[in-house]
Write a protein that holds these residues in place. Structure first.
Motif, short mmCIF file in Angstrom:
data_model
loop_
_atom_site.label_atom_id
_atom_site.label_comp_id
_atom_site.label_asym_id
_atom_site.label_seq_id
_atom_site.Cartn_x
_atom_site.Cartn_y
_atom_site.Cartn_z
N LEU A 164 -36.11 8.36 -21.15
CA LEU A 164 -35.79 6.94 -21.24
C LEU A 164 -35.90 6.30 -19.86
O LEU A 164 -35.75 6.98 -18.84
CB LEU A 164 -34.37 6.74 -21.78
N ALA A 165 -36.18 5.00 -19.85
CA ALA A 165 -36.19 4.24 -18.60
C ALA A 165 -34.91 3.43 -18.52
O ALA A 165 -34.54 2.74 -19.47
CB ALA A 165 -37.40 3.32 -18.54
N ALA A 166 -34.19 3.54 -17.40
CA ALA A 166 -32.92 2.85 -17.22
C ALA A 166 -33.03 1.87 -16.05
O ALA A 166 -33.49 2.25 -14.97
CB ALA A 166 -31.79 3.85 -16.96
N LYS A 167 -32.62 0.62 -16.27
CA LYS A 167 -32.73 -0.42 -15.25
C LYS A 167 -31.39 -1.11 -15.06
O LYS A 167 -30.79 -1.59 -16.02
CB LYS A 167 -33.79 -1.45 -15.66
N GLU A 168 -30.91 -1.16 -13.83
CA GLU A 168 -29.69 -1.89 -13.51
C GLU A 168 -30.00 -3.37 -13.37
O GLU A 168 -30.87 -3.77 -12.59
CB GLU A 168 -29.07 -1.36 -12.21
N VAL A 169 -29.28 -4.20 -14.14
CA VAL A 169 -29.52 -5.64 -14.12
C VAL A 169 -28.24 -6.33 -14.59
O VAL A 169 -27.45 -5.75 -15.33
CB VAL A 169 -30.72 -6.00 -15.03
N ILE A 170 -28.04 -7.58 -14.18
CA ILE A 170 -26.81 -8.28 -14.56
C ILE A 170 -26.73 -8.43 -16.07
O ILE A 170 -27.74 -8.45 -16.77
CB ILE A 170 -26.69 -9.65 -13.85
N GLU A 171 -25.49 -8.56 -16.58
CA GLU A 171 -25.23 -8.40 -18.01
C GLU A 171 -26.00 -9.36 -18.90
O GLU A 171 -26.62 -8.96 -19.88
CB GLU A 171 -23.73 -8.51 -18.29
N HIS A 172 -25.99 -10.65 -18.60
CA HIS A 172 -26.62 -11.59 -19.52
C HIS A 172 -28.12 -11.39 -19.58
O HIS A 172 -28.75 -11.58 -20.62
CB HIS A 172 -26.26 -13.04 -19.16
N LEU A 173 -28.74 -10.94 -18.48
CA LEU A 173 -30.17 -10.66 -18.49
C LEU A 173 -30.46 -9.37 -19.27
O LEU A 173 -31.47 -9.28 -19.98
CB LEU A 173 -30.70 -10.54 -17.06
N ALA A 174 -29.59 -8.38 -19.12
CA ALA A 174 -29.79 -7.12 -19.84
C ALA A 174 -29.74 -7.34 -21.35
O ALA A 174 -30.59 -6.86 -22.10
CB ALA A 174 -28.73 -6.11 -19.42
N ILE A 175 -28.75 -8.11 -21.81
CA ILE A 175 -28.62 -8.37 -23.25
C ILE A 175 -29.75 -9.26 -23.74
O ILE A 175 -30.30 -9.06 -24.83
CB ILE A 175 -27.24 -8.98 -23.54
N HIS A 176 -30.12 -10.26 -22.93
CA HIS A 176 -31.23 -11.14 -23.29
C HIS A 176 -32.52 -10.34 -23.48
O HIS A 176 -33.23 -10.50 -24.48
CB HIS A 176 -31.42 -12.20 -22.19
N GLU A 177 -32.81 -9.47 -22.52
CA GLU A 177 -34.05 -8.68 -22.61
C GLU A 177 -33.99 -7.68 -23.77
O GLU A 177 -34.98 -7.46 -24.47
CB GLU A 177 -34.29 -7.94 -21.29
N TYR A 178 -32.82 -7.07 -23.96
CA TYR A 178 -32.64 -6.13 -25.07
C TYR A 178 -32.97 -6.79 -26.40
O TYR A 178 -33.70 -6.24 -27.23
CB TYR A 178 -31.20 -5.62 -25.04
N ARG A 179 -32.44 -7.99 -26.62
CA ARG A 179 -32.67 -8.68 -27.88
C ARG A 179 -34.12 -9.15 -28.01
O ARG A 179 -34.70 -9.10 -29.10
CB ARG A 179 -31.70 -9.86 -27.99
N LEU A 180 -34.70 -9.61 -26.91
CA LEU A 180 -36.10 -10.05 -26.96
C LEU A 180 -37.02 -8.89 -27.30
O LEU A 180 -37.96 -9.03 -28.10
CB LEU A 180 -36.51 -10.65 -25.61
N LEU A 181 -36.80 -7.72 -26.69
CA LEU A 181 -37.64 -6.56 -26.98
C LEU A 181 -37.51 -6.14 -28.44
O LEU A 181 -38.50 -5.72 -29.05
CB LEU A 181 -37.27 -5.40 -26.05
N HIS A 182 -36.32 -6.25 -29.00
CA HIS A 182 -36.16 -5.95 -30.43
C HIS A 182 -36.95 -6.96 -31.28
O HIS A 182 -37.60 -6.58 -32.26
CB HIS A 182 -34.67 -6.00 -30.82
N ASP A 183 -36.91 -8.23 -30.90
CA ASP A 183 -37.67 -9.24 -31.63
C ASP A 183 -39.17 -8.96 -31.55
O ASP A 183 -39.89 -9.07 -32.55
CB ASP A 183 -37.37 -10.63 -31.07
N LEU A 184 -39.65 -8.61 -30.37
CA LEU A 184 -41.08 -8.31 -30.21
C LEU A 184 -41.49 -7.09 -31.02
O LEU A 184 -42.58 -7.05 -31.58
CB LEU A 184 -41.40 -8.10 -28.73
#
Length: 431
Positions: free
Chosen positions: A52-72
């Motif tokens: 797995l690839a793990a990236k440290e990022v602030i919380e709102h960006l992490a959740i935003h990207e997580y949800r966007l990747l699921h949508d894609l």
């Protein structure tokens, strides 16, 4: 205790040292892979038999990207797959709160652009990378995705027959809309020109870009190809009512580009002398869907095109043009594709995926047959390809059952240009 956000909870994550900054993780938890450029700390981690690839990022960006990747992913758009978000990790030694971690699945057989350039890329190959980048951007825009940070660093490339397929690896700045306006698309194109020009200049300064290639000409080429493909997929076309064959021609051109037409809007003027057609919805993956339906093989688009061509040749050679296509496809699978793949030793599957192996085998067999003046038998050609070509290629994947191989001295001899320290895993979610 850390909190885990995931649609499919994975208990294997619980025992990992989330209370430690990623930059300080023990090597025992990490996997050495080529790294790209990122403003975030990114590491490849071992989780059981998975990478797995793990990236440290602030919380709102992490959740935003997580949800966007699921949508894609739901839209079948080429992007890495979101796995989870880990929050509430505690504090560092200096008392600073640790940023959440966005976890994505490692995309096997995919490489960052710098790994491709360090191996010495010809100008023709750069053109193929550009084409893959353009197709990715067009597909994202067709899906209503505004990238916001178009760059080579935010892209991974997988071999796709003689071409490449590109995948989005960073959706941090992305936005998903029902559709994009011309202004939004132009905004992404402007960002692409700026970022890619800088990346090509960087490659040029490092002596990694063919001297015949000019960075400004390359970004001009990217923009021109984007506009050509977008127009072919979406622009209306008008012609005389006596030229109705052009409707079929438009559909065939779109299919040749790898796109299916889900709806075609056809209108005529009041006199009925002019016909206007416009594709309403286009979906990528025309050939890969057909191959999957016939054989169950899940491949990239150009790989599917090549394998389907071989299937068609097989039907001609065996005089099965009148036989049901599904029946002939099953015979081709068992008599051509599978015998070749069975001759590949297990440890060599880290070099190429099966469809790419078969594509390269077809090229090898053709050249051998041309030199011999007669068709080389399948088994002989397959063994020759494995011995002469495949064994000499560097590894491009992390087989689930060979994670430890990546840390062995023999594996490091395949990592060209610079040694990869496991503590400096490349940023699959690069910026």
């Amino acid at each position: 205790m850390p909190r885990f956000l995931s649609t499919t909870p994975d208990v294997r994550l619980v025992g990992l040292p989330w209370d430690t900054p990623l930059a300080e993780w023990p090597h025992a938890h990490l996997v050495a892979l080529p790294r790209g450029i990122s403003r975030h700390v990114v590491r490849f981690i071992r989780v059981g038999d998975e990478v797995l690839a793990a990236k440290e990022v602030i919380e709102h960006l992490a959740i935003h990207e997580y949800r966007l990747l699921h949508d894609l992913a739901r839209m079948d758009t080429p992007a890495v797959e979101a796995h989870s978000v880990i929050t509430d990790r505690g504090t560092a030694a200096d008392g600073t709160p640790l940023d959440p971690v966005l976890v994505t699945r490692h995309l096997r057989f995919a490489l960052p652009y710098r790994s491709l350039f360090t191996r010495g890329v010809r100008s023709e190959t750069v053109g193929r990378l550009i084409d893959a980048m353009v197709v990715l951007l067009v597909r994202l825009h067709l899906a209503g995705f505004l990238w916001g940070d178009v760059s080579l660093s935010n892209t991974l490339f997988r071999r796709d027959a003689g071409e490449f397929a590109a995948y989005l690896v960073d959706a941090e700045t992305g936005e998903l809309h029902n559709s994009l306006s011309t202004g939004q698309r132009e905004h992404d194109l402007h960002i692409a020109r700026t970022n890619l020009f800088g990346e090509f200049l960087d490659l040029q300064a490092g002596g990694q870009l063919d001297q015949q290639l000019d960075p400004l000409s390359l970004v001009d080429q990217i923009e021109a190809r984007y506009r050509e493909l977008w127009a072919e997929l979406t622009a209306p076309e008008e012609f005389d009512e006596t030229q109705m064959h052009r409707v079929d021609g438009r559909v065939r051109r779109l299919n040749a580009l790898g796109f299916d037409v889900a709806e075609l809007d056809i209108t005529t003027d009041i006199e009925g002398t002019t016909v206007r057609i416009q594709p309403k919805v286009v979906d990528a993956g025309h050939h890969s869907r057909r191959l999957l339906r016939l054989t169950g093989l899940d491949t990239e688009e150009n790989q599917a095109r090549r394998l389907l061509n071989d299937l068609d040749s097989y039907r001609v050679r065996t005089d099965q043009q009148g036989v049901d296509e599904a029946v002939a496809a099953h015979q081709w699978l068992t008599q051509c594709f599978e015998p070749v793949i069975r001759l590949v030793p297990d440890h060599l599957f880290a070099k190429r995926e099966a469809a790419q192996i078969y594509h390269e085998f077809l090229d090898y067999r053709w050249y051998r047959s041309e030199a011999a003046g007669a068709e080389v038998p399948l088994d002989e050609a397959a063994r020759g390809y494995v011995h002469d070509i495949l064994t000499k290629l560097p590894d491009e994947a992390v087989p689930a059952d060979e994670l430890s191989f990546l840390d062995s001295p023999s594996s490091r001899s395949h990592r060209l240009a610079n040694p990869y320290d496991p503590s400096e895993g490349y940023a699959e979610d690069a910026d």
